[in-house]
Design a protein around this motif. Sequence first.
Motif, short mmCIF file in Angstrom:
data_model
loop_
_atom_site.label_atom_id
_atom_site.label_comp_id
_atom_site.label_asym_id
_atom_site.label_seq_id
_atom_site.Cartn_x
_atom_site.Cartn_y
_atom_site.Cartn_z
N GLY A 219 0.88 -1.31 -0.17
CA GLY A 219 0.20 -0.17 0.12
C GLY A 219 0.78 1.15 0.04
O GLY A 219 0.70 2.23 -0.67
N LEU A 220 1.79 1.09 0.96
CA LEU A 220 2.61 2.47 0.97
C LEU A 220 3.72 2.78 -0.40
O LEU A 220 3.45 3.92 -1.19
CB LEU A 220 3.96 2.10 1.80
N LEU A 221 3.91 1.41 -1.06
CA LEU A 221 4.39 1.88 -2.52
C LEU A 221 3.57 2.35 -3.47
O LEU A 221 3.88 3.13 -4.18
CB LEU A 221 5.25 0.49 -2.99
N LEU A 222 2.49 1.73 -3.48
CA LEU A 222 1.55 2.17 -4.69
C LEU A 222 0.74 3.62 -4.33
O LEU A 222 0.33 4.05 -5.10
CB LEU A 222 0.41 1.20 -4.73
N ASP A 223 0.92 3.95 -3.14
CA ASP A 223 0.44 5.38 -2.74
C ASP A 223 1.67 6.37 -2.89
O ASP A 223 1.22 7.49 -3.48
CB ASP A 223 0.17 5.67 -1.15
N GLU A 224 2.96 6.10 -2.85
CA GLU A 224 3.94 6.85 -3.22
C GLU A 224 4.53 7.00 -4.56
O GLU A 224 4.87 8.00 -4.97
CB GLU A 224 4.95 6.77 -2.17
N ASP B 77 2.72 6.16 -7.46
CA ASP B 77 1.52 5.98 -8.00
C ASP B 77 1.34 6.18 -9.53
O ASP B 77 0.62 6.53 -10.33
CB ASP B 77 0.42 6.32 -7.39
N THR B 78 2.51 5.94 -10.39
CA THR B 78 2.29 5.83 -11.84
C THR B 78 3.40 4.59 -12.19
O THR B 78 4.22 4.49 -11.45
CB THR B 78 2.85 7.25 -12.69
#
Length: 527
Positions: free
Chosen positions: A213-218, A220-221
């Motif tokens: 979740g952290l990676l795909l939030d920070e 996010d492209t």
Amino acid sequence: MNSGISTSEPEGRSDKQTPWERAAAAEGTTPSERTLTRLAKKAFLSLWSYSNVFTDEGRRNGKGDGKELCDLLVVFGNNLLLFSDKHCEYQSNTCVATAWPRWYKRAIAKSAKQLAGAENFLRSCPNRVFIDKHCQTLLPVALPDPAAAKYFLIAVTRGAHLAAREYFGGESSGSLILNTSISGDEHHDNPFHVGFPLPNRRFVHVLDELTIGLLLDELDTVPDFVAYLQCKEEFLQQPGIVISVPGEEDLLARYLATMRNGTHAFPKVPDGMNFVVLPEGEWETYLNSPQRKAKKQADEVSYLWDSLIEHQSKFIRSGDAITVPWQPPDALAHEHVIRALAEQPRLVRRELAADLLYALRRSEPGQMFARIKMTGRPPSQAFVFLTIPRNKGEDYNTIYRARRMHALAVYCHTIKEGMLTLKEAIGIASEPLSEDAASQDFMHVDLTEVSDDDLLHWRQEANELGILRPKTAMRLSHGTLQEFPVPFSFVEAPPMYLGEGGTVMTRAERRRIDREVRKAAKRKRPR
């Protein structure tokens, strides 16, 4: 390739979904897979994210079900992201020496093996991937040539997070410690540590319910996420250097807060160093920093760009995208145009979205307006944002839209005349916001091979339209885009921690060393 599409809401369209639309609506078969799919589609966008894709292995004479390739496949140009998602219960009522190897085998080792098998299949049989288990519909986006493809293996493992927090104690986040000295079955003797699950040390990114979740939030492209994965693999696979990181979140924080030559990076390991341990707690520092807060606020406008891509993607999947007059209908060419928009990282999208909004808000009766943004040093890519009001009584589809697309084509070609280093142009044309109707035209123009005769032709077209007049109708401006209004002050090289005999210290040991260092520093302060 010069290609373009026009999109608008179709009239009287059937409610029957195309196979591509059904694939986009799929979200996985388990709760954890659905969570992963939702996160991925938000970050990577739906045109390139596919859950539960299949191969035709196991089918005989056109009968039977195919074999699932992976839980989620992201295909974006030459980049392929292969995700495995497993939620396995951790037996907390059993001693860690027994419970950890069992969980590791089911959650991590099995995922790594499946991902390696999926990669091998894609390398050898890229034309045998389907979006349905009966293998009737091929993957609608083109898979890259295996010789040019970049494969990233990502194992999302859930179920042991709380057990890890209890094991490490204190204020541990519960994420897995990364340790590059461990590979294969050596993981059995290292609870809640992960290195290289595959014996051949093929890199597998192991994430858990916290860090995915952290990676795909920070990040996010696709370009931002891929850049991190590439940089991470290079950093953790330096020959002769053992690296230990207290958790993926701390590695991410160090990456986001470290800049080198204008791009995110990891610290340089000093010459002669063969063992590096990054400090714990940097994620909390980054998460609560004013820099991150300011970045998130500045990024808000950039999500207009994402919305634009998603809005146009639905027309491509439904088959309602209108091809430009000079090109035959081709869904893959349409995807290429939209992918040119999605290839921009979050920071660039921030400025592009602001430029698009500026153009949409400009409205003068009967007057077209264009805003052009060039990127690269020297400029290699140009974005053309064009707004043209519709004339009174002008037929919308046969006259107005044809006129608008022609003007966009002239802009996208003629700009090469004033900037010979340009390699491509991406154009977006629309009515201004003041108009009642709303549709968009998109265009991608390859400018790598443009002859002098071509430039002369487009200059004549531009003169007829009265646009791009040299030195009279163009205003150039230069700006430096800052991701963080105030840069971080992380040191270039991380603190180095060594335990007895050069072994990796536990989180508790690291905290104890930190406390002793702080106490010693206080004692040395002048009174």
